[in-house]
Scaffold this motif. Structure first.
Motif, PDB file in Angstrom:
ATOM      1  N   UNK A 252       4.735  -7.625  10.980  1.00 34.25           N
ATOM      2  CA  UNK A 252       4.983  -8.610   9.929  1.00 34.25           C
ATOM      3  C   UNK A 252       4.842  -9.995  10.553  1.00 34.25           C
ATOM      4  N   UNK A 253       3.926 -10.781   9.997  1.00 31.31           N
ATOM      5  CA  UNK A 253       3.676 -12.138  10.481  1.00 31.31           C
ATOM      6  C   UNK A 253       4.127 -13.108   9.397  1.00 31.31           C
ATOM      7  N   UNK A 254       5.091 -13.975   9.710  1.00 29.74           N
ATOM      8  CA  UNK A 254       5.765 -14.787   8.690  1.00 29.74           C
ATOM      9  C   UNK A 254       5.202 -16.201   8.662  1.00 29.74           C
ATOM     10  N   UNK A 255       4.873 -16.672   7.446  1.00 28.15           N
ATOM     11  CA  UNK A 255       4.206 -17.958   7.246  1.00 28.15           C
ATOM     12  C   UNK A 255       4.795 -18.706   6.051  1.00 28.15           C
ATOM     13  N   UNK A 256       4.212 -19.884   5.788  1.00 25.61           N
ATOM     14  CA  UNK A 256       4.503 -20.643   4.584  1.00 25.61           C
ATOM     15  C   UNK A 256       3.200 -21.080   3.952  1.00 25.61           C
ATOM     16  N   UNK A 257       3.167 -21.136   2.619  1.00 24.38           N
ATOM     17  CA  UNK A 257       1.955 -21.544   1.911  1.00 24.38           C
ATOM     18  C   UNK A 257       2.189 -22.887   1.218  1.00 24.38           C
ATOM     19  N   UNK A 258       1.240 -23.824   1.439  1.00 27.34           N
ATOM     20  CA  UNK A 258       1.383 -25.169   0.919  1.00 27.34           C
ATOM     21  C   UNK A 258       1.260 -25.241  -0.599  1.00 27.34           C
ATOM     22  N   UNK A 259       0.419 -24.420  -1.197  1.00 25.87           N
ATOM     23  CA  UNK A 259       0.075 -24.581  -2.605  1.00 25.87           C
ATOM     24  C   UNK A 259       0.821 -23.650  -3.556  1.00 25.87           C
ATOM     25  N   UNK A 260       0.919 -22.374  -3.206  1.00 23.14           N
ATOM     26  CA  UNK A 260       1.473 -21.396  -4.147  1.00 23.14           C
ATOM     27  C   UNK A 260       3.008 -21.425  -4.147  1.00 23.14           C
ATOM     28  N   UNK A 261       3.628 -21.600  -5.302  1.00 25.82           N
ATOM     29  CA  UNK A 261       5.094 -21.671  -5.375  1.00 25.82           C
ATOM     30  C   UNK A 261       5.744 -20.297  -5.562  1.00 25.82           C
ATOM     31  N   UNK A 262       5.426 -19.377  -4.669  1.00 29.49           N
ATOM     32  CA  UNK A 262       5.942 -18.006  -4.761  1.00 29.49           C
ATOM     33  C   UNK A 262       6.094 -17.420  -3.367  1.00 29.49           C
ATOM     34  N   UNK A 263       6.898 -16.363  -3.280  1.00 31.83           N
ATOM     35  CA  UNK A 263       6.960 -15.523  -2.087  1.00 31.83           C
ATOM     36  C   UNK A 263       6.073 -14.306  -2.331  1.00 31.83           C
ATOM     37  N   UNK A 264       5.206 -14.004  -1.358  1.00 35.06           N
ATOM     38  CA  UNK A 264       4.285 -12.886  -1.539  1.00 35.06           C
ATOM     39  C   UNK A 264       3.824 -12.370  -0.178  1.00 35.06           C
ATOM     40  N   UNK A 265       3.158 -11.230  -0.186  1.00 34.60           N
ATOM     41  CA  UNK A 265       2.596 -10.674   1.045  1.00 34.60           C
ATOM     42  C   UNK A 265       1.092 -10.510   0.895  1.00 34.60           C
ATOM     43  N   UNK A 266       0.398 -10.553   2.033  1.00 37.68           N
ATOM     44  CA  UNK A 266      -1.036 -10.285   2.080  1.00 37.68           C
ATOM     45  C   UNK A 266      -1.260  -9.147   3.073  1.00 37.68           C
ATOM     46  N   UNK A 267      -1.946  -8.124   2.634  1.00 32.84           N
ATOM     47  CA  UNK A 267      -2.148  -6.943   3.468  1.00 32.84           C
ATOM     48  C   UNK A 267      -3.448  -6.996   4.245  1.00 32.84           C
ATOM     49  N   UNK A 268      -3.833  -5.855   4.787  1.00 32.29           N
ATOM     50  CA  UNK A 268      -5.041  -5.794   5.628  1.00 32.29           C
ATOM     51  C   UNK A 268      -6.072  -4.852   5.010  1.00 32.29           C
ATOM     52  N   UNK A 269      -6.206  -4.935   3.671  1.00 34.93           N
ATOM     53  CA  UNK A 269      -7.082  -4.012   2.959  1.00 34.93           C
ATOM     54  C   UNK A 269      -8.555  -4.176   3.301  1.00 34.93           C
ATOM     55  N   UNK A 270      -8.917  -5.282   3.968  1.00 34.09           N
ATOM     56  CA  UNK A 270     -10.317  -5.498   4.303  1.00 34.09           C
ATOM     57  C   UNK A 270     -10.727  -4.970   5.667  1.00 34.09           C
ATOM     58  N   UNK A 271      -9.803  -4.379   6.434  1.00 34.93           N
ATOM     59  CA  UNK A 271     -10.153  -3.901   7.779  1.00 34.93           C
ATOM     60  C   UNK A 271     -10.945  -2.587   7.687  1.00 34.93           C
ATOM     61  N   UNK A 272     -11.765  -2.282   8.680  1.00 40.49           N
ATOM     62  CA  UNK A 272     -12.606  -1.076   8.617  1.00 40.49           C
ATOM     63  C   UNK A 272     -11.835   0.226   8.448  1.00 40.49           C
ATOM     64  N   UNK A 273     -10.632   0.314   9.052  1.00 40.85           N
ATOM     65  CA  UNK A 273      -9.915   1.596   9.041  1.00 40.85           C
ATOM     66  C   UNK A 273      -8.924   1.727   7.884  1.00 40.85           C
ATOM     67  N   UNK A 274      -8.904   0.769   6.968  1.00 40.94           N
ATOM     68  CA  UNK A 274      -7.948   0.823   5.851  1.00 40.94           C
ATOM     69  C   UNK A 274      -8.188   2.088   5.028  1.00 40.94           C
ATOM     70  N   UNK A 275      -7.088   2.792   4.727  1.00 42.33           N
ATOM     71  CA  UNK A 275      -7.210   4.049   3.994  1.00 42.33           C
ATOM     72  C   UNK A 275      -6.007   4.253   3.075  1.00 42.33           C
ATOM     73  N   UNK A 276      -5.911   5.450   2.506  1.00 40.47           N
ATOM     74  CA  UNK A 276      -4.835   5.754   1.557  1.00 40.47           C
ATOM     75  C   UNK A 276      -3.471   5.653   2.220  1.00 40.47           C
ATOM     76  N   UNK A 277      -3.392   6.006   3.491  1.00 44.54           N
ATOM     77  CA  UNK A 277      -2.109   5.903   4.193  1.00 44.54           C
ATOM     78  C   UNK A 277      -1.653   4.447   4.271  1.00 44.54           C
ATOM     79  N   UNK A 278      -2.568   3.542   4.634  1.00 46.27           N
ATOM     80  CA  UNK A 278      -2.247   2.121   4.642  1.00 46.27           C
ATOM     81  C   UNK A 278      -1.726   1.681   3.273  1.00 46.27           C
ATOM     82  N   UNK A 279      -2.457   2.068   2.253  1.00 48.22           N
ATOM     83  CA  UNK A 279      -2.100   1.654   0.893  1.00 48.22           C
ATOM     84  C   UNK A 279      -0.720   2.164   0.497  1.00 48.22           C
ATOM     85  N   UNK A 280      -0.426   3.394   0.841  1.00 49.39           N
ATOM     86  CA  UNK A 280       0.882   3.970   0.507  1.00 49.39           C
ATOM     87  C   UNK A 280       2.010   3.228   1.239  1.00 49.39           C
ATOM     88  N   UNK A 281       1.794   2.902   2.502  1.00 48.81           N
ATOM     89  CA  UNK A 281       2.804   2.159   3.251  1.00 48.81           C
ATOM     90  C   UNK A 281       3.031   0.779   2.637  1.00 48.81           C
TER      91      UNK A 281
END
Length: 375
Positions: A256-285
């Motif tokens: 978990x890498x913790x950041x702040x966003x200048x523009x969006x007024x919300x708390x949210x997460x960004x995953x790694x769905x674009x990596x080559x090894x992303x699969x159903x297990x990643x998605x389920x986690x």
């Protein structure tokens, strides 16, 4: 009247300060970089008189959309920070405030000093569940601190949490205060259960040089650390080099890498769905973690955030993508707002230190939900 930024994380240049109703300022760029947006300065003037402070180079900041709907922060005692009227006309950012006392501090977000960082490390070290490691030194000669929380064992998951790769995102280290305090509370059932199943490797501040220098996004030599995870170097990004080296020794089951966003007024997460090894297990986690955090706190949401990467199109120099691919693990970036949580607005304080800390506490509940699935 005097304006000063000659202190830890201070940043402002005075263009003109002849009269309270027309103070002209500019934010300094990060050293050897074009990034800028973080400001932190002290005004000494007449109490009861309106001061109009215009940041003339606001339009050229790293994220000018971050000024829209933004309210600057002020404090008399450097403990309680409150929002003050702020306008952005597309070119200039103007702060209007009538101080009640002779001196007042202003900042882009609530500062987190290097002194407080050292207090956090030394306080955590007092726990029998915490071991303090020195990973190495930064380019300015500061310590890169790692907290190992829990007793390493073969059957336990390895969870890494990092914060403040971008030093101006101070909410990330305020988050860490709550996260660490709860994890070290031996009377907290969630914490105790987590430490039965996991060992945590926590870096509360990845970029102490940039933090002290008053940078928005880079380290001492202008390097954006969150674009260094493919090939970090001791010359340009020792902070990432040392952390990644230690990760290779421990392995990683969750990141978990913790950041702040200048523009969006919300708390949210960004995953790694674009990596080559992303699969159903990643998605389920990812789904398990998000569902648990949604249940734990109304401060979190999943409607707003970054666009998902297309398969195979992740930027592999970014931490969460690089770690997710290298270790085939659950890997998230968590973002908090500089402004406020639009779902639960607070006109006086906006997104605050207390709310950062509580989100840090609540994330542990989500980690407990996903922990049994990590291996």
């Amino acid at each position: 009247m005097r304006i000063n930024a000659n202190f830890d994380s201070g940043n402002i240049d005075v263009i003109k300060a002849d009269s309270a109703d027309d103070i002209r300022l500019a934010i300094r760029k990060d050293h050897q970089s074009d990034f800028y947006q973080w400001f932190h300065f002290k005004l000494f003037g007449e109490a009861g008189e309106e001061h109009v402070m215009t940041i003339e180079n606001a339009a050229g900041a790293a994220y000018p959309d971050g000024w829209k709907g933004y309210q600057a922060l002020a404090s008399y005692d450097r403990e309680t920070w409150f929002r003050v009227p702020t306008d952005y006309d597309g070119k200039h950012l103007t702060i209007r405030h009538t101080p009640e006392q002779e001196s007042v501090f202003y900042a882009y977000f609530i500062p987190y000093s290097y002194e407080r960082h050292q207090d956090l490390i030394q306080s955590a070290q007092q726990s029998v569940d915490c071991y303090h490691e020195l990973l190495g030194e930064t380019l300015d000669g500061r310590e890169l601190n790692l907290l190992v929380i829990g007793e390493p064992a073969a059957h336990k998951n390895t969870i890494w949490v990092t914060a403040r790769q971008h030093p101006g995102e101070t909410m990330a280290e305020w988050f860490m205060e709550g996260f660490i305090a709860r994890l070290l509370d031996d009377e907290d059932g969630v914490a105790r259960k987590l430490l039965e199943q996991n060992v945590f490797y926590v870096v509360p501040n990845m970029n102490p040089d940039g933090s002290a220098r008053g940078h928005l996004r880079t380290n001492a030599v202008g390097t954006n650390l969150n674009r260094e995870w493919a090939e970090p170097s001791l010359e340009q990004s020792p902070e990432v080099f040392y952390v990644l080296k230690r990760m290779q020794e421990t392995g990683v089951d969750m990141f978990l890498d913790v950041h702040g966003d200048e523009a969006l007024p919300y708390n949210f997460v960004a995953g790694c769905e674009g990596i080559p090894s992303y699969d159903k297990r990643h998605e389920d986690l990812e789904d398990t973690f998000k569902a648990a955090l949604l249940a734990a706190t109304p401060e979190f949401q999943t409607q707003y955030g970054y666009e998902r990467d297309e398969p195979g199109k992740a930027n592999m120099t970014v931490a969460n993508s690089a770690v997710g691919e290298r270790f085939k693990c659950l890997s998230y970036t968590l973002e908090m707002p500089f402004k406020d949580n639009a779902d639960l607005p607070d006109e006086d304080f906006g997104w605050s230190t207390a709310r950062c800390q509580r989100l840090g506490e609540d994330v542990l509940t989500a980690m407990l939900a996903v922990s049994p699935k990590l291996r």
